[in-house]
Design an enzyme around this catalytic site. Structure first.
Site, PDB file in Angstrom:
ATOM      1  N   LYS A  16       1.814  -6.313   2.299  1.00 52.80           N
ATOM      2  CA  LYS A  16       2.443  -6.611   0.672  1.00 52.80           C
ATOM      3  C   LYS A  16       1.971  -5.650  -0.175  1.00 52.80           C
ATOM      4  O   LYS A  16       3.277  -5.034  -1.218  1.00 52.80           O
ATOM      5  CB  LYS A  16       3.039  -8.330   0.434  1.00 52.80           C
ATOM      6  N   GLU A  61      16.380   3.681   2.780  1.00 52.93           N
ATOM      7  CA  GLU A  61      15.823   2.351   2.737  1.00 52.93           C
ATOM      8  C   GLU A  61      16.296   1.660   3.848  1.00 52.93           C
ATOM      9  O   GLU A  61      15.371   1.218   4.389  1.00 52.93           O
ATOM     10  CB  GLU A  61      16.495   1.876   1.799  1.00 52.93           C
ATOM     11  N   CYS A 113      -5.768  -7.091  -0.484  1.00 52.93           N
ATOM     12  CA  CYS A 113      -6.677  -8.325   0.165  1.00 52.93           C
ATOM     13  C   CYS A 113      -5.848  -9.575  -0.886  1.00 52.93           C
ATOM     14  O   CYS A 113      -5.411  -9.191  -2.178  1.00 52.93           O
ATOM     15  CB  CYS A 113      -7.983  -8.294  -0.432  1.00 52.93           C
ATOM     16  N   GLU A 139       8.561   0.710   8.854  1.00 57.10           N
ATOM     17  CA  GLU A 139       7.771   0.103   8.334  1.00 57.10           C
ATOM     18  C   GLU A 139       7.843  -1.414   9.566  1.00 57.10           C
ATOM     19  O   GLU A 139       6.607  -2.525   9.599  1.00 57.10           O
ATOM     20  CB  GLU A 139       7.981  -0.740   7.529  1.00 57.10           C
ATOM     21  N   ARG A 199      -0.457 -10.034   1.664  1.00 59.22           N
ATOM     22  CA  ARG A 199      -1.309  -9.355   1.041  1.00 59.22           C
ATOM     23  C   ARG A 199      -2.712  -8.586   2.170  1.00 59.22           C
ATOM     24  O   ARG A 199      -3.374  -7.382   1.560  1.00 59.22           O
ATOM     25  CB  ARG A 199      -2.303 -10.074  -0.065  1.00 59.22           C
ATOM     26  N   HIS A 245      21.392  21.315   8.250  1.00 61.60           N
ATOM     27  CA  HIS A 245      19.998  22.313   7.536  1.00 61.60           C
ATOM     28  C   HIS A 245      19.150  22.081   8.163  1.00 61.60           C
ATOM     29  O   HIS A 245      17.993  22.915   7.855  1.00 61.60           O
ATOM     30  CB  HIS A 245      20.380  22.621   6.159  1.00 61.60           C
ATOM     31  N   ASN A 297     -11.234  -8.182  -4.277  1.00 61.81           N
ATOM     32  CA  ASN A 297     -10.281  -6.736  -4.103  1.00 61.81           C
ATOM     33  C   ASN A 297      -9.824  -6.269  -5.264  1.00 61.81           C
ATOM     34  O   ASN A 297     -10.044  -6.071  -5.820  1.00 61.81           O
ATOM     35  CB  ASN A 297      -9.153  -8.261  -4.632  1.00 61.81           C
ATOM     36  N   GLY A 298      -9.329  -4.690  -4.359  1.00 57.26           N
ATOM     37  CA  GLY A 298      -9.298  -3.638  -5.321  1.00 57.26           C
ATOM     38  C   GLY A 298     -10.761  -2.562  -4.255  1.00 57.26           C
ATOM     39  O   GLY A 298     -11.232  -2.495  -3.210  1.00 57.26           O
ATOM     40  N   TRP A 320      -6.848  -6.011   3.506  1.00 54.00           N
ATOM     41  CA  TRP A 320      -6.900  -4.933   4.531  1.00 54.00           C
ATOM     42  C   TRP A 320      -7.815  -4.117   4.668  1.00 54.00           C
ATOM     43  O   TRP A 320      -7.855  -3.281   2.488  1.00 54.00           O
ATOM     44  CB  TRP A 320      -5.463  -4.836   3.457  1.00 54.00           C
ATOM     45  N   LYS A 344      13.236   0.449   6.412  1.00 54.75           N
ATOM     46  CA  LYS A 344      13.368  -0.720   6.917  1.00 54.75           C
ATOM     47  C   LYS A 344      12.870  -0.666   8.268  1.00 54.75           C
ATOM     48  O   LYS A 344      12.038  -1.616   9.030  1.00 54.75           O
ATOM     49  CB  LYS A 344      14.178  -1.629   6.192  1.00 54.75           C
TER      50      LYS A 344
HETATM   51  O1  M6R Z   1       4.948  -4.352  -5.453  1.00 51.61           O
HETATM   52  P1  M6R Z   1       6.027  -2.812  -5.792  1.00 51.61           P
HETATM   53  O2  M6R Z   1       7.519  -3.368  -5.446  1.00 51.61           O
HETATM   54  O3  M6R Z   1       5.623  -1.804  -6.472  1.00 51.61           O
HETATM   55  O4  M6R Z   1       5.793  -1.825  -4.323  1.00 51.61           O
HETATM   56  C1  M6R Z   1       6.283  -0.972  -3.823  1.00 51.61           C
HETATM   57  C2  M6R Z   1       6.345  -0.361  -2.496  1.00 51.61           C
HETATM   58  O5  M6R Z   1       4.756  -0.569  -2.141  1.00 51.61           O
HETATM   59  C3  M6R Z   1       6.857  -1.368  -1.391  1.00 51.61           C
HETATM   60  O6  M6R Z   1       8.194  -1.093  -1.924  1.00 51.61           O
HETATM   61  C4  M6R Z   1       6.806  -1.291  -0.022  1.00 51.61           C
HETATM   62  O7  M6R Z   1       7.359  -0.105  -0.051  1.00 51.61           O
HETATM   63  C5  M6R Z   1       7.194  -1.704   0.671  1.00 51.61           C
HETATM   64  N1  M6R Z   1       6.952  -2.596   1.942  1.00 51.61           N
HETATM   65  C6  M6R Z   1       9.048  -1.382   1.367  1.00 51.61           C
HETATM   66  O8  M6R Z   1       9.651  -2.638   2.030  1.00 51.61           O
END
Ligand code: M6R
Length: 607
Positions: free
Chosen positions: A602, A480, A2, A487, A27, A503, A100-101, A74, A484
């Site tokens: 984010k 990674e 948020c 997501e 956010r 396996h 936010n929280g 969010w 990508k």
């Molecule tokens: O801000 P941070 O690096 O702590 O965030 C960690 C993850 O939430 C962040 O890397 C998330 O997996 C991304 N959406 C990946 O692209």
């Protein structure tokens, strides 16, 4: 999660709130809302969905006034509906609040307040705070806020207004970020600097436990016992262009292409010709560096992937055993004595709740804690005993790209730094740093693969699943690449060590399964070629990320993209680039909202 914003001054508040919400929309984007004070009462406007919807609503039904607060959500407690959208009000409608929280004891407090006659309208945890403030007897709004927050367990950054105290906003934080932008007879509130940078570069980062009182005439900060706190004014050191898309269709695309420059910024002023790196921010003495017996890396998501690469690099450069843990798991594990341990918390945002709590758990177990963080002034950066800032500028796209490559660079530099205080030879370190210095130009060359990647994306875009396989230091790159893809394109993808495929996962291979091999020139290349043959024999559609001049596998694979040659330890910095571009182009072809993927936000500031 948020974003919260606020304004008090002499300008119309609504356009400023909308601008801040647009900046913070990364956010969370389940709903958006504002409340503006017009001197008589509070005018609230809320919508389900994007800030653009709120903008349309406000153009049809304006909310005029020179102070206000706003929120982009969010959803955690309660569905993303209009009624659950912030701001929330008390029974009288004269108090309004954005949050936010997460309030952990919301259920208990709600029952208590309902028994006293309070009427709740939403399913949110947030609503309890505004009813608690309503329920509290004290002279001023800040005293009522302080008393109410004394009953709350959980994390919050809140902004509160009362129709009975026009032109006054109270802001409080514990565990969630919030800052105050300082203008000329006006103040701004934001979850991060992007919300205020259009108006001021002077910011005050609030600490946990702070309560700030803002009017057009000034601001002051007190603690929960009304003792005045002195907070310094910091300067935002990046430009507005850093949070504009420029000529790029998406922030993610811009950020992928910024990597030659962002990588350079992470190294700038830190690489010495004598095989040493300057990392003064770590605040580690040579004696401390020699005393560590173990390194513990903590992170989530992409930052955890960088940590997996860091493990291999730091073990080679220092001889120290390195353990990498998901922060969310580590914080709840039985903690072993860590008094001989350097704990490294990696976080782009510096606000990820699990990483923050994991680093606190490591510290409680005796570890010395440093951070590898991008956002200056963030909670993790300030909580750590020292650290390395990435200096890549704001990363706005929800999918992390430029932060990942710079996290790897920071880990490499950390490895050299520790290694040089131990047994790492000057020549070996100097050779590695010299090569690292050439990386920005090699990343630039790798980015030229984009037209080929785009063509390959077209042939993979309809696949429901994909596998990413790699070995050694490129296994985390496979993870990674898969992250990508899932997501931002919503294609199910898995990353695996290439040899693990036989396996079990090999059962998934058929002519519809795209398989991406990360196979640069290194000591396991021949082994990976054997794994490629195994997939080929079962009809999988193969893309190989290889190395220029290292053999052509095109006779057996469907596509091959070659990155420039570099030492194996540095290869992830190049092999990840085509995978970022592949995910991006597949997502665009599938019509996905690349910068704001569904269900995501984010920074994950809740557990
Ligand atoms: O801000 P941070 O690096 O702590 O965030 C960690 C993850 O939430 C962040 O890397 C998330 O997996 C991304 N959406 C990946 O692209």
């Amino acid at each position: 999660m948020c974003g919260i914003v606020g304004y008090v001054g002499s300008r119309e508040a609504a356009p400023i709130l909308l601008n801040g919400l647009n900046r913070l929309e990364y956010r969370g984007y389940d709903s958006a809302g504002v409340v503006v004070q017009n001197g008589v009462g509070l005018i609230t406007r809320k919508v389900v969905g994007r800030v653009s919807g709120l903008e349309s609503l406000l153009s049809e039904e304006p909310a005029c006034g020179t102070s206000g607060i706003g929120h982009t959500r969010w959803a955690t407690h309660g569905a993303p509906t209009q009624v659950n959208a912030h701001p929330h009000t008390d029974c009288t409608g004269r108090l309004a609040l954005v949050h936010n929280g997460i309030i952990e004891n919301a259920d208990v407090l709600r029952t208590h307040l309902e028994n006293k006659g309070h009427v709740f309208r939403t399913e949110t945890d947030t609503e309890v705070i505004v009813h608690l403030i309503e329920d509290t007897k004290a002279d001023t709004l800040e005293e009522r806020v302080a008393a109410a927050l004394g009953l709350v367990v959980g994390a919050y950054a809140i902004a509160v207004m009362s129709a009975d105290e026009p032109g006054r906003i109270v802001v409080a934080r514990r565990g969630s970020p919030v800052l105050i932008g300082v203008g000329e007879a006006e103040y701004f509130i934001g979850s991060d600097p992007s919300a205020v940078v259009d108006y001021t570069r002077q910011v005050v980062y609030l600490d946990d436990g702070d309560i700030a009182v803002l009017t057009a005439d000034g601001m002051h900060v007190v603690d929960h016992d009304a003792r005045v706190q002195v907070r310094s004014v910091d300067r935002i050191d990046w430009s507005i262009e850093a949070i504009e898309r420029g000529n790029h269709a998406h922030f993610m695309h811009k950020e992928i292409h910024e990597q030659p420059e962002s990588a350079r910024n992470t190294m700038r002023g830190r690489l010495g010709e004598d095989g040493n790196v300057r990392l003064d921010g770590l605040k580690l003495t040579p004696e401390q560096c020699r005393r560590f017996r173990r390194v513990l890396i903590l992170g989530c998501g992409t930052s955890w992937h960088a940590g997996l690469i860091g493990r291999q690099v730091i073990e080679r450069l220092t001889g120290l055993p390195v353990q990498v843990e998901y922060a969310s798991e580590y914080r709840y594990q039985h903690q072993l004595d860590a008094s001989d341990t350097l704990a490294v918390a990696i976080s782009q945002s510096g606000e990820t709740a699990d990483t923050l709590e994991a680093m606190r758990a490591a510290r409680a177990a005796g570890a010395h804690v440093v951070g590898i963080v991008n956002v200056v002034g963030s909670t993790i950066a300030r909580d750590a005993d020292g650290g390395i800032y990435l200096h890549v500028g704001p990363e706005v796209g929800v999918a992390s790209t430029k932060a990942f490559t710079s996290q790897i660079i920071a880990l490499l530099m950390l490895g050299v730094y520790l290694g040089r205080h131990r047994d790492l030879a000057e020549e070996e370190a100097a050779a590695l740093l010299c090569e690292l210095d050439t990386l920005p130009s090699l990343i630039r060359r790798t980015l030229r693969l984009e037209p080929q990647v785009e063509a390959i994306a077209a042939s993979f875009a309809e696949a429901p699943n994909a596998l990413y396989l790699g070995r050694g230091v490129n296994f985390p790159v496979a993870l990674e690449g898969a992250l990508k893809l899932k997501e931002i394109s919503y294609i199910h993808a898995e990353g695996l060590p290439a040899a693990e495929m036989k396996h079990g996962p090999i059962a998934l291979i058929d002519e519809n399964m795209p398989v991406v091999f990360v196979a640069p020139s290194d000591e396991v290349y021949e082994k990976v070629v054997s794994n490629i043959q195994e997939v080929k024999a079962r009809g999988g559609r193969i893309l190989v990320i290889g190395t220029e001049g290292n053999g052509d596998l095109r006779a057996i694979v469907d596509h091959q993209l070659n990155v420039p040659r570099t030492s194996p330890m540095l290869s992830p910095l190049l092999t990840v680039i085509p995978l970022q571009l592949l995910a991006y182009h597949i997502a665009v072809l599938r019509g996905c909202d690349v910068d704001r993927p569904r269900n995501l936000a984010k920074s994950v500031t809740v557990e």
